[in-house]
Design an enzyme around this catalytic site. Structure first.
Site, PDB file in Angstrom:
ATOM      1  N   THR A  86      -9.491   0.816  -9.156  1.00 25.17           N
ATOM      2  CA  THR A  86      -8.583  -0.208  -8.749  1.00 25.17           C
ATOM      3  C   THR A  86      -8.651  -1.331  -9.782  1.00 25.17           C
ATOM      4  OG1 THR A  86      -9.100   0.456  -6.520  1.00 25.17           O
ATOM      5  CG2 THR A  86      -8.334  -1.810  -6.759  1.00 25.17           C
ATOM      6  N   SER A 119      -7.721   0.988   3.341  1.00 21.30           N
ATOM      7  CA  SER A 119      -8.165   0.567   2.012  1.00 21.30           C
ATOM      8  C   SER A 119      -9.409  -0.299   2.117  1.00 21.30           C
ATOM      9  CB  SER A 119      -7.039  -0.238   1.355  1.00 21.30           C
ATOM     10  OG  SER A 119      -7.479  -0.847   0.179  1.00 21.30           O
ATOM     11  N   THR A 139      -3.930  -0.456  -7.094  1.00 17.59           N
ATOM     12  CA  THR A 139      -4.743   0.706  -7.438  1.00 17.59           C
ATOM     13  C   THR A 139      -3.924   1.986  -7.518  1.00 17.59           C
ATOM     14  OG1 THR A 139      -6.679   1.993  -6.716  1.00 17.59           O
ATOM     15  CG2 THR A 139      -5.268   1.158  -4.973  1.00 17.59           C
ATOM     16  N   ARG A 162       0.839  -1.192   0.000  1.00 15.68           N
ATOM     17  CA  ARG A 162       0.000   0.000   0.000  1.00 15.68           C
ATOM     18  C   ARG A 162       0.882   1.253   0.000  1.00 15.68           C
ATOM     19  NH1 ARG A 162      -5.013   1.859  -1.131  1.00 15.68           N
ATOM     20  NH2 ARG A 162      -6.078   2.905   0.567  1.00 15.68           N
ATOM     21  N   ASP A 222      -7.651   8.335   0.423  1.00 20.33           N
ATOM     22  CA  ASP A 222      -8.164   7.227   1.227  1.00 20.33           C
ATOM     23  C   ASP A 222      -7.921   7.442   2.717  1.00 20.33           C
ATOM     24  OD1 ASP A 222      -9.461   5.778  -0.652  1.00 20.33           O
ATOM     25  OD2 ASP A 222      -7.897   4.292  -0.972  1.00 20.33           O
ATOM     26  N   GLY A 227     -13.268  -0.835  -7.349  1.00 16.37           N
ATOM     27  CA  GLY A 227     -14.453  -0.005  -7.124  1.00 16.37           C
ATOM     28  C   GLY A 227     -14.564   0.586  -5.731  1.00 16.37           C
TER      29      GLY A 227
HETATM   30  N1  GLY Z   1      -8.280   3.195  -3.352  1.00 10.46           N
HETATM   31  C1  GLY Z   1      -9.322   2.327  -3.037  1.00 10.46           C
HETATM   32  C2  GLY Z   1      -9.020   1.475  -1.871  1.00 10.46           C
HETATM   33  O1  GLY Z   1      -7.866   1.196  -1.579  1.00 10.46           O
HETATM   34  O2  GLY Z   1      -9.921   1.076  -1.187  1.00 10.46           O
END
Ligand code: GLY
Length: 573
Positions: free
Chosen positions: A382, A453, A400, A102, A424, A475
Site C-alpha cells: 500500500t 481493510s 493500494t 475501496r 483482503d 504494510g
Molecule cells: N490491502 C491492504 C489493506 O487494505 O489493508
C-alpha cells in the site's frame, strides 16, 4: 582558567541531571520544515508535484489527487489507478470527511470462489492473490473524481491534476536502485502476464538503476483520463479495454461492474486518547476501530512511566493488540453488507471490560483470546501520503493494489497494474490470507461488497481543537501497528513526527500468535523478559510497515516525515 573549568563542570552536571529525567528520544533526522504547506509521499517527484499544485492555488485535496496520480507512475508497486483506498480530509473550517474508494467485488464473485473442489484455497492464477480473478473493481479514479468535485478548491482544472503524471509516464523518470531491484525481485509472477512482462521487465532484459523508465500505454490512458475525466476509467475506452482483457482471461470484472462502481462518503470515525481527539477511517477499514480500541485499552495505564519499548510497555501493547485483532476477525466487514458495531467496539467501557483479565507478567495465548462480548449495554502493500495546505486543510490518504504489483496483471494496452484486493476478503473464512490474517463470515466474498481493510489514515487534534499531526502507513495489517505506535510515541513519549515514525515497533495480530519485531528493534534482555511472560516471536525480524506523516507546530510550521524504512521525500514551502 579555574572559572572555565567550573563552568564546564556545572555544564556536565546539568547535562547529566537532564539526561536522567528527559524522555529518551529515538535518534532520527529532523522533520522537513515548510512554513506554508507540505507533502510527504513515497516519491520525491510526486511530492514536488503536490507542492506545485498548492503554489498555483490548489488546496490539499487537489494536491493529494495530483500526488496519487503521479505515484501511479513513479511508484508502480503500490501507487495506482488500478486499486483503491481511503482519503480522510479535515478542512480548516473544522469539518471532516472520509472518502471510501475501496475496490468492490465483481458481481459474479461469491463466497467460495477461491476454493477448489477439495475445499482448498486456489493458489496462483485463479486464486485471490495472483492473476485476473484476484482483482476487485478499482476505485481510485472514482474516489479522486469525487474528491475533486466535492472537496477540491475549484481553482485548478482536472486536466492540470492529471497532466504531470501523464508527462512523467510519457517522458520517463530515472529508476532508483530500489525500484530497479524490486522489479527484478518480482519477475516470477510479473513475467507470466504479457503486458507486465513487456512494461515492467523490459521483456526479460530487466531495467537497471539509472535507466529512464517510460510507460507509453499508461501515458495514453492518463491522456484519456485527462481529457474525459475520471469516468473514462469506468465507461470509456479504458473501461472497454479492461473488460475485454478480463473476458479473454477468465477474469470476473465486466463493463457493468466498472459502470456500477461508486466512491462513497463515510462519516469519519472519532475517538480520543488522553484527551486528544483522533479522527480516523471507519469501516470498510478495520484500521480506525482497531486503533481506537488499542488506545482505549492503553489509556488506563501509565505508559509514559513504563518507558518507550520497555518489556512492560511492549507486553501491554501486545495484549491490547491481540484482543483488538481478535475482534477484527469476528466483528468487522463492509458495513453495507454486514453489521459492524462500531460504537460498541470503540467504547471506552468495552475496552476496560476487554482488559479486565490483563496480567502484567503473563501473555494470554491467542487461542484463549476470544472476540469480546458485544452484548453490553451502550455505555504486504500500500502507500500513504499526507498533505497540508496553506489554509490548514489536512489530507491523509492511503491507497493500494494490495500486494506489491497487485495481481501482477497489467490490463492489456492500458499500462494499468490491477489490484489483488480480493485477498483482503476472507477467501476461506477461518483460514489465513496473504498477511496471515484470519477473518470471519462478516468479511466473506460477496458480489458488490468491499473487502475489509487495515488502511488507517488518521488525524490527531490538539486539545485546542487545531490539527496536530496526520499520518498513515503501508504494510497490510501492520499499518495499524505503525499508526498506533506512532500516535503513542508522540502523545506518551513526546517524540516529534520523524522520531515517532522511525522508532522501532512491534506487531501482534492475534493469529498467528507471535510478536513480529524489527532487526535491532528489541534488545535480547527485553526479548527474554517477554518470553518469560509467555510471548512467542516471529522466526525472523522484519520491518513493521512504513509510515509518512506531517505535524503542524504550534507556530504553524509544517513538519514532514518519511519513514526511514522506505524511500520518499517530504517537500514543503
Ligand atoms: N490491502 C491492504 C489493506 O487494505 O489493508
Amino acid at each position: 582558567m579555574k572559572v572555565r573549568i567550573r563552568m564546564f563542570a556545572a555544564f556536565l552536571l546539568t547535562f547529566s541531571m537532564l539526561s536522567v529525567w528527559l524522555p529518551v528520544r529515538a535518534a532520527a533526522p529532523e522533520p522537513v520544515r515548510g512554513k506554508h504547506a507540505m507533502v510527504a509521499s513515497q516519491h520525491e517527484l510526486a511530492s514536488r508535484i503536490g507542492v506545485e499544485i498548492m503554489r498555483k492555488g490548489g488546496n490539499a485535496v487537489d494536491a493529494a489527487i495530483a500526488v496519487g496520480l503521479a505515484l501511479a507512475v513513479v511508484y508502480p508497486e503500490a501507487g495506482n489507478i488500478g486499486g483503491g483506498g481511503f482519503m480522510l480530509i479535515r478542512r480548516a473550517d473544522g469539518k471532516a470527511f472520509a472518502v471510501d474508494y475501496r475496490e468492490m467485488a465483481p458481481k459474479a464473485a461469491g463466497r467460495d470462489i477461491f476454493i477448489n473442489k477439495d475445499g482448498e484455497l486456489i493458489k496462483g492464477e485463479g486464486g485471490s492473490q495472483i492473476g485476473y480473478r484476484a482483482s476487485g473493481v478499482p476505485g481510485t479514479l472514482a474516489g479522486f473524481d469525487h474528491a475533486f468535485k466535492k472537496y477540491g478548491s475549484g481553482k485548478i482544472k482536472w486536466a492540470d491534476l492529471v497532466d504531470p503524471a501523464r508527462r512523467i509516464a510519457a517522458n520517463g523518470y530515472v529508476l532508483s536502485y530500489r525500484l530497479a531491484n524490486l522489479l527484478v525481485g518480482y519477475k516470477g509472477h510479473l513475467a507470466k502476464y504479457p503486458d507486465s512482462n513487456r512494461i515492467f521487465l523490459n521483456n526479460g532484459n530487466y531495467y537497471k538503476e539509472g535507466d529512464v523508465f517510460k510507460q507509453p500505454d499508461l501515458a495514453a490512458t492518463l491522456g484519456r483520463i485527462q481529457k474525459n475525466g475520471g469516468q473514462e476509467f469506468y465507461t470509456g475506452e479504458t473501461a472497454r479495454m479492461i473488460a475485454d482483457d478480463m473476458k479473454a482471461n477468465n477474469g470476473l470484472i465486466t463493463l457493468e461492474d466498472l459502470k456500477n462502481y461508486v466512491a462513497k462518503d463515510r462519516e469519519p470515525l472519532r475517538g480520543s486518547y488522553r484527551g486528544y481527539e483522533i479522527i480516523t477511517m471507519p469501516p470498510p477499514s478495520s484500521g480506525g476501530i482497531v486503533l481506537l480500541q488499542v488506545l482505549n485499552m492503553l489509556e488506563a495505564f501509565d505508559v509514559r512511566s513504563m518507558g518507550h519499548n520497555s518489556a512492560a510497555e511492549l507486553h501491554l501493547y501486545t495484549e491490547a493488540s491481540r484482543l483488538a485483532f481478535a475482534d477484527r476477525a469476528e466483528y468487522m466487514g463492509d458495513p453495507d453488507y454486514a453489521s459492524v458495531e462500531t460504537p460498541l467496539l470503540t467504547n471506552k467501557a468495552y475496552a476496560t471490560k476487554r482488559m479486565a483479565g490483563f496480567d502484567p507478567k503473563k501473555a494470554l495465548a491467542s487461542k484463549d483470546a476470544r472476540p469480546g462480548d458485544l452484548t453490553m449495554s451502550e455505555g504486504t502493500e500500500t502507500t500513504h501520503f499526507t498533505v497540508v495546505d496553506p489554509d490548514g486543510t489536512v489530507v491523509t490518504n492511503t491507497y493500494t493494489i494490495n500486494d506489491l504489483y497487485g495481481s501482477r496483471v497489467t490490463a492489456k494496452g492500458t499500462g494499468v497494474l490491477l489490484n489483488d484486493e480480493m485477498d483482503d476478503f476472507a477467501a476461506r473464512p477461518g483460514k489465513p490470507n496473504l498477511f496471515g490474517l484470519v477473518q470471519g463470515e462478516r468479511n466473506k466474498v460477496e458480489g458488490g461488497k468491499r473487502p475489509l481493510s487495515s488502511m488507517t489514515p488518521t488525524i490527531v487534534m490538539r486539545k485546542d481543537g487545531t490539527p496536530w499531526f496526520a499520518l498513515g502507513a503501508r504494510g497490510g495489517p501492520r499499518i495499524i501497528s505503525a499508526v498506533m505506535q506512532s500516535v503513542i510515541n508522540v502523545i506518551d513519549f513526546d517524540m516529534n513526527i520523524q522520531q515517532a515514525i522511525d522508532a522501532p515497533r512491534i506487531h501482534h495480530q492475534w493469529l498467528p500468535d507471535e510478536i513480529s519485531f524489527e532487526q535491532f528493534g528489541m534488545s535480547p534482555d527485553t526479548r527474554n523478559i517477554l518470553a518469560s511472560f509467555g510471548h512467542t516471536f516471529a522466526e525472523k525480524p522484519g520491518n513493521i510497515a512504513s509510515a509518512t506523516g506531517i505535524m503542524i507546530g504550534k507556530d504553524g510550521v509544517r513538519l514532514g516525515a518519511i519513514d526511514s524504512r522506505s524511500d520518499g521525500m517530504a517537500v514543503g514551502y
